[in-house]
Design an enzyme around this catalytic site. Structure first.
Site, mmCIF file in Angstrom:
data_model
loop_
_atom_site.group_PDB
_atom_site.id
_atom_site.type_symbol
_atom_site.label_atom_id
_atom_site.label_comp_id
_atom_site.label_asym_id
_atom_site.label_seq_id
_atom_site.Cartn_x
_atom_site.Cartn_y
_atom_site.Cartn_z
ATOM 1 N N CYS B 161 2.204 6.384 4.154
ATOM 2 C CA CYS B 161 1.250 5.770 3.228
ATOM 3 C C CYS B 161 0.542 4.533 3.775
ATOM 4 O O CYS B 161 -0.255 3.922 3.065
ATOM 5 C CB CYS B 161 1.955 5.479 1.916
ATOM 6 S SG CYS B 161 2.803 6.948 1.305
ATOM 7 N N HIS B 289 0.063 -2.780 -2.764
ATOM 8 C CA HIS B 289 0.459 -1.384 -2.568
ATOM 9 C C HIS B 289 0.895 -0.828 -3.919
ATOM 10 O O HIS B 289 0.464 0.242 -4.303
ATOM 11 C CB HIS B 289 1.554 -1.287 -1.514
ATOM 12 C CG HIS B 289 1.831 0.115 -1.085
ATOM 13 N ND1 HIS B 289 0.841 0.952 -0.612
ATOM 14 C CD2 HIS B 289 2.960 0.857 -1.080
ATOM 15 C CE1 HIS B 289 1.368 2.127 -0.324
ATOM 16 N NE2 HIS B 289 2.646 2.106 -0.605
ATOM 17 N N HIS B 323 -0.946 7.493 -6.462
ATOM 18 C CA HIS B 323 -0.690 7.095 -5.077
ATOM 19 C C HIS B 323 -1.288 8.159 -4.171
ATOM 20 O O HIS B 323 -0.778 9.277 -4.098
ATOM 21 C CB HIS B 323 0.813 6.961 -4.847
ATOM 22 C CG HIS B 323 1.168 6.378 -3.516
ATOM 23 N ND1 HIS B 323 0.230 6.114 -2.545
ATOM 24 C CD2 HIS B 323 2.359 5.990 -2.992
ATOM 25 C CE1 HIS B 323 0.835 5.604 -1.478
ATOM 26 N NE2 HIS B 323 2.120 5.512 -1.735
#
Lengths: 263, 397
Positions: B161, B289, B323
């Protein structure tokens, strides 16, 4: 066009035929190198991790450990560029087969080991390395692209960089499309400056995409079975007396490498 | 470091296709999440799905690249005049002087999953799936290089990620060393069974829309997105926003759990501030994040509280997009750039009952203020951390 000059301080290598860089030297010198054990030892990993780690991780870490040991550097201080054209093919095969059959049964451990940066993740954990780490790929140009990336980091950041490129054999139906017939992993420790551990100097220059560089006779055919074996022309130069070779770094771009022995 | 100009950027996610749709969703606090309707078997969760990807047709010459991920890439490239900006850069510098550096976590593995769902009687891939280039993690970048006719360095960063944040760092190094004059950076990830059932197996998926930094948050929502940016030297565009710095570091802690003290995240943050010549007090906004997993948000909230004064605003935008994994870095970089351009600090959608770990920094609703400097945090499995620092044109630290 800018030229990149980096210095090689360590070389690691593992395939089912060759246990390390010394074995490649022996092979190219006409000797018979003893075959390594069936699984890469990956001694850098703690025993528990070594038992659990997938083959792709063992292969990358074995090559990395060899190169870092040869360099005499502290692994914790090295930036890491790990490359693999296909990642962990056994896990991809397992995941796709499981998802097709019974998706809810997918193993959480196999899933987190499926990320392309699993090997470098295990490496940084095992060595306590907080330096930047990355995982890259570029199909059959993966080694060349990783060499360009690692050399860029070494020079732009003025720090030593560990470069690893490895691919395992293909598994299941996926093997038909990846065409990986045997494992191959290699590693280099690159430094921006010459030092007491320097083995060789590399001058790198971008240019047109090369045809496959010729390989010494005993290595003929190895490149076809594994994209990471695209590194062999450079490894053969490092095992010999110097010279130059060209490697692909992208579909239409090549890297000319002039290598000179220093040690 | 010498800043770079971000001369074009674009994003396509569950918020919509292109920057105008993204800004509109942010301004109206409109989430793009919806109940999962994409996995090949039922899975009760919410996803950030991009509308219309199934209907995209790649140009005929690129038919061999067809798969959901490359369709989303093509949809994304066709927003905000991005293709034209890349063509202009290619003309200006030459095709071999423009790098293409893309991040992705799973690339087109959705196509490999499909191939396994309909193997031939002999156990092999069906003929229409025998396209080796789409069953490899470099599929995305190789397709985009062909589509953009770029011939410079081309690589895929795949560090889970943090992938499409780290490509900014690779681009800066290549431009600084004179290997290229410009770089197209970005990333694409698409919804597929691997990630939905994989994160589900790790018990990280929420049955509800994700609620980053909410006291009762219970996991992530997975999304898909495509985003791209064009980086050039500032001499090429003095009025463009700037990449001021970047930082990268490793946790050296655990494959799927962040370091409990946020060690790698803080090293990456400090590196980004140092390269940008920035004191933490100069940072106006941080796009966190903020995945809505228990651990990530706890560690990240503590880091924000430790490093920044309360006037620095912080929020996660995962409640809008889900996400988007390997594409999260570029999508959130474009949100940071829009924050600068429009003076908008996006609210932390879904954080209705703020976790007490969150300090006064958190923007729970949209705020209007001038943003000169914006950061974007991205953390990936394997303990891989990246932080990007952007600034308004002409900003001097």
């Amino acid at each position: 066009m800018s030229m990149l000059r980096v210095h090689v301080e360590g070389v690691g290598l593992w395939s089912p035929q060759l246990a390390d860089f010394a074995a490649l030297r022996a092979l190219l010198a006409g000797a018979t190198a003893p075959a390594p054990s069936p699984r890469p030892a990956a001694a850098t990993l703690p025993p528990n991790e070594r038992r659990r780690a997938p083959e792709s991780v063992l292969l990358a870490i074995e090559a990395a450990g060899q190169a870092v040991a040869m360099s005499g550097r502290d692994a914790a201080a090295l930036a890491c560029v790990f490359a693999s054209a296909h990642g962990d093919q056994a896990i991809t095969d397992y995941m796709c087969a499981t998802l097709a059959r019974s998706p809810a049964e997918l193993s959480p451990t196999r899933f987190h080991n499926s990320v392309h940066n699993a090997a470098v993740g295990y490496w940084t954990i095992a060595t306590g390395c907080h330096a930047p780490s990355t995982a890259i790929c570029a199909q059959r140009a993966s080694f060349g692209a990783a060499l360009l990336e690692a050399a860029s980091q070494a020079l732009a950041e003025q720090r030593a960089v560990l470069l690893v490129c490895s691919d395992t054999t293909g598994s299941g139906p996926l093997a038909e499309v990846t065409g990986c017939a045997q494992a191959f992993g290699c590693a280099l420790v690159l430094a921006p400056q010459a030092g007491p551990a320097t083995l060789a100097r590399l001058d790198l220059q971008l240019g047109t995409a090369p045809a496959d560089a010729p390989l010494p006779e005993p290595l003929q055919g190895w490149r076809a079975g594994n994209p990471s074996a695209a590194s062999l022309p450079l490894l053969a130069l490092l095992a010999g007396a110097g010279g130059h070779c060209e490697l692909p770094v992208a579909a239409t771009l090549g890297l000319r490498i002039d290598m000179e022995n220093v040690a | 470091m010498t800043p770079l100009a971000v001369t074009a950027y674009t994003a396509t996610s569950a918020m919509g296709s292109g920057l105008a749709a993204q800004l509109d969703a942010l301004e109206h606090a409109r989430s793009g999440l919806r109940p999962n309707d994409i996995s090949s078997a039922p899975l009760a969760c919410w996803v950030g799905r991009v509308d219309g990807v199934e209907g995209i047709a790649l140009p005929a010459a690129f038919g061999a690249w067809d798969c959901r991920n490359n369709r989303l890439a093509w949809l994304g490239l066709n927003q905000d005049g991005f293709l034209e900006r890349v063509h202009a850069a290619r003309t200006r510098y030459g095709a071999d002087r423009v790098a293409l550096l893309l991040g992705t976590s799973t690339a087109s593995i959705g196509a490999t999953e499909e191939a396994y769902r309909r193997l031939d009687a002999d156990g092999g891939f069906a003929d229409d799936m025998l396209r080796p280039a789409i069953h490899a993690p470099h599929s995305l970048a190789a397709f985009v290089a062909a589509a953009l006719e770029l011939e410079g360095p081309c690589l895929t960063v795949s560090t889970a990620c943090s992938s499409s944040a780290k490509v900014f760092a690779s681009a800066e190094r290549m431009i600084r060393l004179g290997l290229v004059d410009a770089a197209v950076v970005g990333g694409v990830d698409t919804l597929c069974d691997s990630v939905l059932f994989g994160f589900n197996a790790l018990e990280l998926v929420s049955p509800e829309p994700c609620r980053p930094f909410d006291a009762a948050r219970n996991g992530i929502s997975i999304g898909e997105a495509a985003g791209f940016a064009l980086l050039e030297r500032i001499e090429a565009a003095a009025d463009a926003p700037r990449l001021l710095g970047y930082g990268e570091a490793s946790d050296a802690h655990h494959m799927s759990t962040p370091h409990p003290d946020g060690l790698g995240a803080e090293l990456a943050l400090n590196d980004a501030l140092a390269r940008g010549g920035l004191d933490a007090a100069r940072v106006d906004y941080i796009n966190l994040h903020g995945t809505a997993s228990q651990k990530n948000d706890e560690v990240e909230a503590a880091l924000v509280g430790r490093v920044f004064p309360a006037r620095t605003r912080a929020s996660s935008t995962k409640g809008f997009t889900g996400h988007t994994l390997g594409a999260a870095g570029i999508v959130e970089a474009t949100i940071a750039l829009q924050a600068i351009e429009h003076g908008l600090v996006p609210g932390n959608l879904g954080g209705d009952t703020p976790d007490p770990i969150c300090g006064a920094h958190f923007a729970w609703c949209n705020e209007r203020q001038r943003v000169d400097v914006a950061l974007s945090n991205s953390f990936g499995f394997g303990g891989n951390n990246a932080c990007l620092a952007f600034a308004r044109a002409g900003f001097a630290a």
